[in-house]
Design a protein around this motif. Sequence first.
Motif, PDB file in Angstrom:
ATOM      1  N   PRO B 164       6.652 -10.459   7.151  1.00  0.00           N
ATOM      2  CA  PRO B 164       6.177 -11.398   5.983  1.00  0.00           C
ATOM      3  C   PRO B 164       7.482 -11.781   5.016  1.00  0.00           C
ATOM      4  O   PRO B 164       7.458 -12.961   4.407  1.00  0.00           O
ATOM      5  N   THR B 165       8.459 -10.988   4.918  1.00  0.00           N
ATOM      6  CA  THR B 165       9.586 -11.015   4.011  1.00  0.00           C
ATOM      7  C   THR B 165      10.829 -11.581   4.753  1.00  0.00           C
ATOM      8  O   THR B 165      11.956 -11.524   4.287  1.00  0.00           O
ATOM      9  N   LEU B 166      10.784 -11.885   6.171  1.00  0.00           N
ATOM     10  CA  LEU B 166      11.959 -12.069   6.753  1.00  0.00           C
ATOM     11  C   LEU B 166      12.554 -13.471   6.457  1.00  0.00           C
ATOM     12  O   LEU B 166      11.941 -14.283   6.181  1.00  0.00           O
ATOM     13  N   LEU B 171      13.622 -12.108  -4.775  1.00  0.00           N
ATOM     14  CA  LEU B 171      12.617 -12.343  -5.699  1.00  0.00           C
ATOM     15  C   LEU B 171      11.347 -12.788  -4.997  1.00  0.00           C
ATOM     16  O   LEU B 171      10.346 -12.206  -5.364  1.00  0.00           O
ATOM     17  N   THR B 172      11.479 -13.479  -3.831  1.00  0.00           N
ATOM     18  CA  THR B 172      10.184 -14.087  -3.257  1.00  0.00           C
ATOM     19  C   THR B 172       9.718 -12.765  -2.291  1.00  0.00           C
ATOM     20  O   THR B 172       8.629 -12.775  -2.399  1.00  0.00           O
ATOM     21  N   SER B 173      10.506 -11.993  -1.929  1.00  0.00           N
ATOM     22  CA  SER B 173      10.474 -10.735  -1.135  1.00  0.00           C
ATOM     23  C   SER B 173       9.374  -9.939  -2.041  1.00  0.00           C
ATOM     24  O   SER B 173       8.318  -9.579  -1.803  1.00  0.00           O
ATOM     25  N   GLN B 174       9.908  -9.806  -3.293  1.00  0.00           N
ATOM     26  CA  GLN B 174       9.116  -8.921  -4.361  1.00  0.00           C
ATOM     27  C   GLN B 174       7.830  -9.560  -4.470  1.00  0.00           C
ATOM     28  O   GLN B 174       6.531  -8.724  -4.646  1.00  0.00           O
ATOM     29  N   ALA B 175       7.471 -10.993  -4.517  1.00  0.00           N
ATOM     30  CA  ALA B 175       6.250 -11.634  -4.771  1.00  0.00           C
ATOM     31  C   ALA B 175       5.455 -11.484  -3.626  1.00  0.00           C
ATOM     32  O   ALA B 175       4.253 -11.087  -3.938  1.00  0.00           O
ATOM     33  N   VAL B 176       6.062 -11.151  -2.489  1.00  0.00           N
ATOM     34  CA  VAL B 176       5.103 -11.001  -1.235  1.00  0.00           C
ATOM     35  C   VAL B 176       4.608  -9.473  -1.203  1.00  0.00           C
ATOM     36  O   VAL B 176       3.473  -9.326  -0.916  1.00  0.00           O
ATOM     37  N   LEU B 177       5.538  -8.608  -1.396  1.00  0.00           N
ATOM     38  CA  LEU B 177       5.207  -7.302  -1.557  1.00  0.00           C
ATOM     39  C   LEU B 177       4.049  -6.982  -2.983  1.00  0.00           C
ATOM     40  O   LEU B 177       3.123  -6.208  -2.417  1.00  0.00           O
ATOM     41  N   LYS B 178       4.058  -7.595  -3.785  1.00  0.00           N
ATOM     42  CA  LYS B 178       3.221  -7.589  -4.919  1.00  0.00           C
ATOM     43  C   LYS B 178       1.776  -8.053  -4.182  1.00  0.00           C
ATOM     44  O   LYS B 178       0.711  -7.605  -4.646  1.00  0.00           O
ATOM     45  N   PHE B 179       1.886  -9.139  -3.533  1.00  0.00           N
ATOM     46  CA  PHE B 179       0.652  -9.836  -3.220  1.00  0.00           C
ATOM     47  C   PHE B 179       0.063  -8.791  -2.009  1.00  0.00           C
ATOM     48  O   PHE B 179      -1.258  -8.459  -2.165  1.00  0.00           O
ATOM     49  N   THR B 181       0.334  -5.424  -2.438  1.00  0.00           N
ATOM     50  CA  THR B 181      -0.411  -4.401  -3.010  1.00  0.00           C
ATOM     51  C   THR B 181      -1.659  -4.809  -3.715  1.00  0.00           C
ATOM     52  O   THR B 181      -2.483  -4.189  -3.643  1.00  0.00           O
ATOM     53  N   ASP B 182      -1.533  -5.950  -4.192  1.00  0.00           N
ATOM     54  CA  ASP B 182      -2.942  -6.625  -4.615  1.00  0.00           C
ATOM     55  C   ASP B 182      -4.132  -6.594  -3.610  1.00  0.00           C
ATOM     56  O   ASP B 182      -5.229  -6.390  -3.937  1.00  0.00           O
ATOM     57  N   ALA B 183      -3.585  -7.196  -2.688  1.00  0.00           N
ATOM     58  CA  ALA B 183      -4.608  -7.045  -1.333  1.00  0.00           C
ATOM     59  C   ALA B 183      -5.368  -5.639  -1.065  1.00  0.00           C
ATOM     60  O   ALA B 183      -6.382  -5.814  -0.930  1.00  0.00           O
ATOM     61  N   ARG B 184      -4.295  -4.746  -1.114  1.00  0.00           N
ATOM     62  CA  ARG B 184      -4.923  -3.464  -0.892  1.00  0.00           C
ATOM     63  C   ARG B 184      -5.850  -3.099  -2.185  1.00  0.00           C
ATOM     64  O   ARG B 184      -6.854  -2.533  -1.866  1.00  0.00           O
ATOM     65  N   ALA B 185      -5.311  -3.453  -3.361  1.00  0.00           N
ATOM     66  CA  ALA B 185      -6.076  -2.994  -4.571  1.00  0.00           C
ATOM     67  C   ALA B 185      -7.518  -3.745  -4.587  1.00  0.00           C
ATOM     68  O   ALA B 185      -8.511  -3.203  -4.817  1.00  0.00           O
ATOM     69  N   ARG B 186      -7.660  -4.913  -3.806  1.00  0.00           N
ATOM     70  CA  ARG B 186      -8.881  -5.506  -3.680  1.00  0.00           C
ATOM     71  C   ARG B 186      -9.670  -5.286  -2.518  1.00  0.00           C
ATOM     72  O   ARG B 186     -10.526  -5.846  -2.148  1.00  0.00           O
ATOM     73  N   GLY B 187      -9.389  -4.272  -1.837  1.00  0.00           N
ATOM     74  CA  GLY B 187     -10.013  -3.429  -0.737  1.00  0.00           C
ATOM     75  C   GLY B 187      -9.848  -4.231   0.489  1.00  0.00           C
ATOM     76  O   GLY B 187     -10.889  -4.194   1.477  1.00  0.00           O
ATOM     77  N   TYR B 196      11.957  -3.773   7.776  1.00  0.00           N
ATOM     78  CA  TYR B 196      12.536  -3.166   6.595  1.00  0.00           C
ATOM     79  C   TYR B 196      11.887  -2.022   6.647  1.00  0.00           C
ATOM     80  O   TYR B 196      10.526  -1.983   5.984  1.00  0.00           O
ATOM     81  N   LEU B 197      12.417  -0.878   6.580  1.00  0.00           N
ATOM     82  CA  LEU B 197      11.727   0.507   6.314  1.00  0.00           C
ATOM     83  C   LEU B 197      11.630   0.775   5.249  1.00  0.00           C
ATOM     84  O   LEU B 197      10.605   1.479   4.871  1.00  0.00           O
ATOM     85  N   THR B 198      12.250   0.303   4.063  1.00  0.00           N
ATOM     86  CA  THR B 198      12.023   0.572   2.593  1.00  0.00           C
ATOM     87  C   THR B 198      10.603  -0.126   2.334  1.00  0.00           C
ATOM     88  O   THR B 198       9.851   0.514   1.735  1.00  0.00           O
ATOM     89  N   GLU B 199      10.449  -1.065   2.935  1.00  0.00           N
ATOM     90  CA  GLU B 199       9.225  -2.010   2.604  1.00  0.00           C
ATOM     91  C   GLU B 199       7.846  -1.012   3.141  1.00  0.00           C
ATOM     92  O   GLU B 199       7.000  -0.883   2.471  1.00  0.00           O
ATOM     93  N   ALA B 200       8.418  -0.595   4.355  1.00  0.00           N
ATOM     94  CA  ALA B 200       7.200   0.345   5.010  1.00  0.00           C
ATOM     95  C   ALA B 200       6.827   1.442   4.093  1.00  0.00           C
ATOM     96  O   ALA B 200       5.760   1.963   3.836  1.00  0.00           O
ATOM     97  N   GLU B 201       8.043   2.292   3.826  1.00  0.00           N
ATOM     98  CA  GLU B 201       7.934   3.465   3.041  1.00  0.00           C
ATOM     99  C   GLU B 201       7.177   3.139   1.422  1.00  0.00           C
ATOM    100  O   GLU B 201       6.345   3.811   0.936  1.00  0.00           O
ATOM    101  N   ILE B 202       7.331   1.928   1.070  1.00  0.00           N
ATOM    102  CA  ILE B 202       6.916   1.431  -0.282  1.00  0.00           C
ATOM    103  C   ILE B 202       5.279   1.275  -0.269  1.00  0.00           C
ATOM    104  O   ILE B 202       4.515   1.810  -0.935  1.00  0.00           O
TER     105      ILE B 202
END
Lengths: 505, 247
Positions: B164-166, B171-179, B181-187, B196-202
């Motif tokens: 999704p961040t390709l 800035l836009t990548s960060q917005a996608v990563l936040k999305f 994270t939020d999706a996970r938080a919403r179950g 991007y292995l960094t993304e996978a690690e985070i």
Amino acid sequence: MNLQTALVVLRKELLDIVRDHRALMFGLILPLLMYPLLAVMIGPLTIVRHGKMMTEPVRVAITENSVPEVRSWLEKVPNVKVIDSSDPTGDVVADRLDVVVACEDDVQAKLDRHETVHLTLSYDPARMASLYGMQRVRDGLDKLEAELLQIRLADANLNTEFGTPITISAHSVSPPRKVIGLKAGIVLAALIIMMITLSATYPAMDLTVGEKVRGTFETLLSTPISKADIIGGKFLALLAVTLTSVILNIASIVGTGFLFMYLIKDQVPSDTLSQFVTLSPATIASMLLLLTVALVPLTFMICAAMMTAAVLARDYKDANYSLTPAILLFCWPLAVGILFELELDAITQFVPILNTTLLFSALLAGEWTLQSFFIVCLTNLVFAAFALALTIRIFNSEDVVLSEERGIPFSFRSRSDLPSRDAPTVGLSLLLFAGAVLLMIYGALPLQSWRMLPGLLITEWLFILGLPLFALWLTKVNWRTALSLYRPSFSSWPALSSWPWRPFP
Amino acid sequence: MIEAVGLTKTFTTFRGKTVTAVSSASFRVQPGEVFGLLGPNGAGKTTLLRMLGHIIVPTSGYCVIKGVRSDQALDEIRRHIGFHSGNTKLYGRLTARETLRYFGQLSGMSTADIDARTKELAHTLAFEDLLDRRCDTLSTGQLQKVSIARVILHDPQVLILDEPTLGLDILTSQAVLKFITDARARGRAVILSTHYLTEAEILCDRIGFIHAGKIMAEGTRQELYAQTGTQNLNDAFMALAGQGAQP
């Protein structure tokens, strides 16, 4: 198919098309503008040219063998100008003359002896002025010939009917509407079929392959709707756009036709066209209604076929290659209808395209039946349903998402550049098929008519077997897998070994 | 929760060869979990995700979402999935609002629900001012926001995100990563494919490593490190890729 979902797809596609300037230009605006613009640009030119040809004097020369009598005859023909020329034939070709009249030397002597004088009119049929000129000179000389005959008959104290023992007149038993309708129907059908095909081409590509090119195809496939709903909605959009375009085309042609007839009303007296004008408004209205009703299943069928051809394409180039044969395919039945003067009967009413062509003729000629009308419409709908089902089937196959090499394996350098493969590509198979058909027509037929046995051997071993084997070798295709050649199983050996001793039929 | 059971995909090419793109892939992603799918190019990630998103049909195997099997009730399953990849672009001639309305209707939502959800997502993803602009006038980042809104419009239980961040800026990548994270938080159960292995690690709670169509390893980062005897995801990736390349 879920109609509600298909209508959602339809609404979106229509919105998309309305916002596409190319679709609007070619589908809606161009048909409205093209015909009136053509009429405005070409019409006056045609009228001026036609009027000029009718009023300008015909330039005529007499060959060197001319005699004063022939010159005086020609001078009596209205609107003819006799010109002296040293090279009359060359002057006709060079557009300095319209007609050359050649005659014998002894015209007066032959006339005196009451013999026949032979005149030859030379003209250039490639030039309208020369063609018209020849006709006018001939008409004038025909009148003169009739006058001379009357004089001869009077000199011989014979009545005027002596020289015409028989007069023949032909009377058509068909009403002019039938005669014109049968011809005009085919022209109208050809025009409408071409319009439908051309109107459907771009939207059919845009609605199918356009999704792949723009990268929206997977977006659509990821939604929880069936592929039949997608195809249904897209097909309805294609049908709506094509029908609108065709109706606009027809309206524009009719409007332009009336305008053109108004412009040339003083120039062209038309007894035949007046037959249509004298039809009652109710007849004209019912004829137009039936034509419109017949138009819908025809458009339905052509749109479905176009969509079938476009759906497997990977890009616009691919789609063009798929749609061009489809367009040509629609022209074939049309050509057959025109060339062989077929009629709508128990067989032709089931042949798509041809049936509509013949139905249009029958409708315009007033020679149609309700039964044949329904059968033609129903046949077109059935073919359309088949095409649509095929489109959905193709759309359901994963070939529309995943594509493989389909072209002809070819290298400009050497055969070793090509990868080995187990089966020929689609392109290679089609090329082989086309090559084999051509060889059968241009090679096998003459060979077999020359010598039957050697001809058959060459056909079978060289054309049918040799050509594919060579092509498979050339493109590095495994001929065992390509031709499905497998070693027979152990249990099949007894049956196989008895084959040479089978009873000869 | 989504469970993949023995998902296999084979293709018969025009050359007549049978190619196995994915072989017996099985894993489970729980609600509120991000499952990372890593592997080199051509490993079968996209084919696996396409099977999970039901863009293509598995040759064998099936998925289970909320107890429903895909080979028994495909339409029901698809309503619970949001699929996003580099190949899921938007219609350029539609506005963002029209795009969301279209896909909402295709997902069976009512007009009122679509309007309410559009307003909510435009506010959350900060593209309220873009709603009535045509998609072909939006920048890559703006398009990505609308695209994400399209994926989650019908509030799916499972999100399948293929890179999704390709090609996005930071800035836009960060917005996608936040999305995510939020999706996970919403179950939501999230399946994420990334290079991007960094993304996978985070982001990823568990990771599956796919090579030549087979899932070679699966587990938490720590489990993968232990399995490969490495200290970070980059080394683990290289070790697994090396194992996969061995005949």
